[in-house]
Design a protein around this motif. Structure first.
Motif, PDB file in Angstrom:
ATOM      1  N   MET A 237       0.846  -1.212   0.000  1.00  0.00           N
ATOM      2  CA  MET A 237       0.000   0.000   0.000  1.00  0.00           C
ATOM      3  C   MET A 237       0.871   1.248   0.000  1.00  0.00           C
ATOM      4  SD  MET A 237      -3.003  -0.641   2.783  1.00  0.00           S
ATOM      5  CE  MET A 237      -4.060   0.740   2.347  1.00  0.00           C
ATOM      6  N   LEU A 238       0.368   2.284  -0.643  1.00  0.00           N
ATOM      7  CA  LEU A 238       1.055   3.570  -0.654  1.00  0.00           C
ATOM      8  C   LEU A 238       0.252   4.501   0.259  1.00  0.00           C
ATOM      9  CD1 LEU A 238       3.282   5.214  -2.115  1.00  0.00           C
ATOM     10  CD2 LEU A 238       1.615   5.717  -3.893  1.00  0.00           C
ATOM     11  N   ASN A 239       0.677   4.590   1.506  1.00  0.00           N
ATOM     12  CA  ASN A 239      -0.082   5.411   2.455  1.00  0.00           C
ATOM     13  C   ASN A 239       0.643   6.722   2.694  1.00  0.00           C
ATOM     14  OD1 ASN A 239      -2.160   3.497   2.909  1.00  0.00           O
ATOM     15  ND2 ASN A 239      -0.727   2.293   4.140  1.00  0.00           N
ATOM     16  N   ILE A 240      -0.019   7.811   2.287  1.00  0.00           N
ATOM     17  CA  ILE A 240       0.626   9.127   2.281  1.00  0.00           C
ATOM     18  C   ILE A 240      -0.091  10.064   3.246  1.00  0.00           C
ATOM     19  CG2 ILE A 240       1.117  11.146   0.838  1.00  0.00           C
ATOM     20  CD1 ILE A 240       1.011   9.228  -1.583  1.00  0.00           C
ATOM     21  N   ILE A 241       0.681  10.737   4.073  1.00  0.00           N
ATOM     22  CA  ILE A 241       0.098  11.811   4.891  1.00  0.00           C
ATOM     23  C   ILE A 241       0.462  13.139   4.240  1.00  0.00           C
ATOM     24  CG2 ILE A 241       0.190  13.017   7.104  1.00  0.00           C
ATOM     25  CD1 ILE A 241       0.809  10.333   8.425  1.00  0.00           C
ATOM     26  N   LEU A 242      -0.552  13.941   3.924  1.00  0.00           N
ATOM     27  CA  LEU A 242      -0.294  15.310   3.472  1.00  0.00           C
ATOM     28  C   LEU A 242      -0.318  16.178   4.716  1.00  0.00           C
ATOM     29  CD1 LEU A 242      -2.347  15.981   0.230  1.00  0.00           C
ATOM     30  CD2 LEU A 242       0.111  15.583   0.485  1.00  0.00           C
ATOM     31  N   PHE A 243       0.765  16.908   4.901  1.00  0.00           N
ATOM     32  CA  PHE A 243       0.956  17.653   6.139  1.00  0.00           C
ATOM     33  C   PHE A 243       1.080  19.142   5.817  1.00  0.00           C
ATOM     34  CE2 PHE A 243       3.670  19.181   9.641  1.00  0.00           C
ATOM     35  CZ  PHE A 243       3.039  18.601  10.732  1.00  0.00           C
ATOM     36  N   GLY A 244       0.599  19.968   6.705  1.00  0.00           N
ATOM     37  CA  GLY A 244       0.737  21.410   6.498  1.00  0.00           C
ATOM     38  C   GLY A 244      -0.374  22.141   7.227  1.00  0.00           C
ATOM     39  N   PRO A 245      -0.239  23.458   7.362  1.00  0.00           N
ATOM     40  CA  PRO A 245      -1.241  24.225   8.105  1.00  0.00           C
ATOM     41  C   PRO A 245      -2.583  24.257   7.379  1.00  0.00           C
ATOM     42  CG  PRO A 245       0.336  25.698   7.050  1.00  0.00           C
ATOM     43  CD  PRO A 245       0.840  24.309   6.836  1.00  0.00           C
ATOM     44  N   PRO A 246      -3.654  24.626   8.079  1.00  0.00           N
ATOM     45  CA  PRO A 246      -4.936  24.840   7.420  1.00  0.00           C
ATOM     46  C   PRO A 246      -4.725  25.808   6.262  1.00  0.00           C
ATOM     47  CG  PRO A 246      -5.172  25.152   9.792  1.00  0.00           C
ATOM     48  CD  PRO A 246      -3.701  24.961   9.511  1.00  0.00           C
ATOM     49  N   GLY A 247      -5.309  25.507   5.118  1.00  0.00           N
ATOM     50  CA  GLY A 247      -5.194  26.428   3.985  1.00  0.00           C
ATOM     51  C   GLY A 247      -3.944  26.221   3.162  1.00  0.00           C
ATOM     52  N   SER A 248      -3.154  25.193   3.444  1.00  0.00           N
ATOM     53  CA  SER A 248      -1.909  25.000   2.693  1.00  0.00           C
ATOM     54  C   SER A 248      -2.133  24.271   1.380  1.00  0.00           C
ATOM     55  CB  SER A 248      -0.864  24.266   3.538  1.00  0.00           C
ATOM     56  OG  SER A 248      -1.371  23.044   4.012  1.00  0.00           O
ATOM     57  N   GLY A 249      -3.369  23.817   1.140  1.00  0.00           N
ATOM     58  CA  GLY A 249      -3.678  23.186  -0.145  1.00  0.00           C
ATOM     59  C   GLY A 249      -3.762  21.669  -0.078  1.00  0.00           C
TER      60      GLY A 249
END
Ligand code: ADP
Length: 197
Positions: free
Chosen positions: A1-13
């Motif tokens: 499986m390719l499990n990805i966390i997208l991280f960043g502040p609210p509003g970062s896209g």
């Protein structure tokens, strides 16, 4: 499986990019914010409880968040998918611990954490703009937006060190156009895929 966390502040896209990545790599997309808003759309005690935190820019408590998330993953059989993009989760160290345990019990793990770097003033402006059309109460009020930024710095940013220690944390410039940021994300993900012959 390719499990990805997208991280960043609210509003970062994260949400915008997650939708595009989902299409391109045929992954499932989990946004805890979207799941919570879907619960709130039908009147219930749980919905009222979630709203009481979200409208103020506070995090929903870890235990409740994780319960909703785990039942979503298991309920939709997402571990049988090619992989999952997490958008807006985990947001605290206890959530990250719980997620690691959840995957370990199911013989899987997080592959990579991709962090979108965007300056705070830029994201505040983006959220205010989004608030004009999204109908989201938490985007409509600068005080609430600033509160969410503070919560991000205090409770979520420590996850950068948590995943760096696991050698899974990659930072990317999140401030270009949607397509430019997408390119950068795809480049990182393509490195993880087996070579095509
Ligand atoms: P944004 O990234 O713009 O803040 P989200 O839709 O991800 O938007 O989240 C909206 C709100 O939902 C958060 O401010 C918080 O109250 C709640 N929420 C979402 N994800 C989590 C989470 N993982 N843990 C706790 N609360 C969450």
């Amino acid at each position: 499986m390719l499990n990805i966390i997208l991280f960043g502040p609210p509003g970062s896209g994260k949400g915008t990019q997650a939708m595009k990545l989902k299409e391109k790599y045929n992954l499932a997309h989990i946004s805890t914010g979207d799941i919570f808003r879907a619960v709130i759309a039908t009147p219930s005690d749980l919905g009222n409880e979630l709203r009481s935190y979200m409208d103020q820019g506070q995090l929903v408590p870890d235990e409740l968040t994780f319960r909703v998330l785990a039942s979503y993953i298991d309920g939709h059989d997402l571990l049988k998918s090619g992989g999952i993009i997490f958008d807006g989760f985990p947001r605290t160290i206890p959530q990250a611990n719980a997620l690691d345990r959840f995957f370990a019990e199911r013989n899987s793990n997080i592959t990579i954490v991709l962090s979108l770097l965007v300056q705070e003033e830029e994201v505040v402006q983006r959220l205010l703009l989004r608030g004009q059309t999204s109908g989201r109460i938490d985007d409509n009020n600068e005080v609430v937006i600033r509160k969410r930024m503070q919560v991000y710095r205090d409770q979520t940013l420590p996850l950068a060190a948590y995943y760096s220690d696991q050698h899974k944390f990659i930072e990317l410039k999140g401030q270009g156009t949607v397509d430019e940021v997408f390119e950068l994300l795809c480049r990182e993900i393509d490195h993880l895929l087996p070579p095509t012959v």
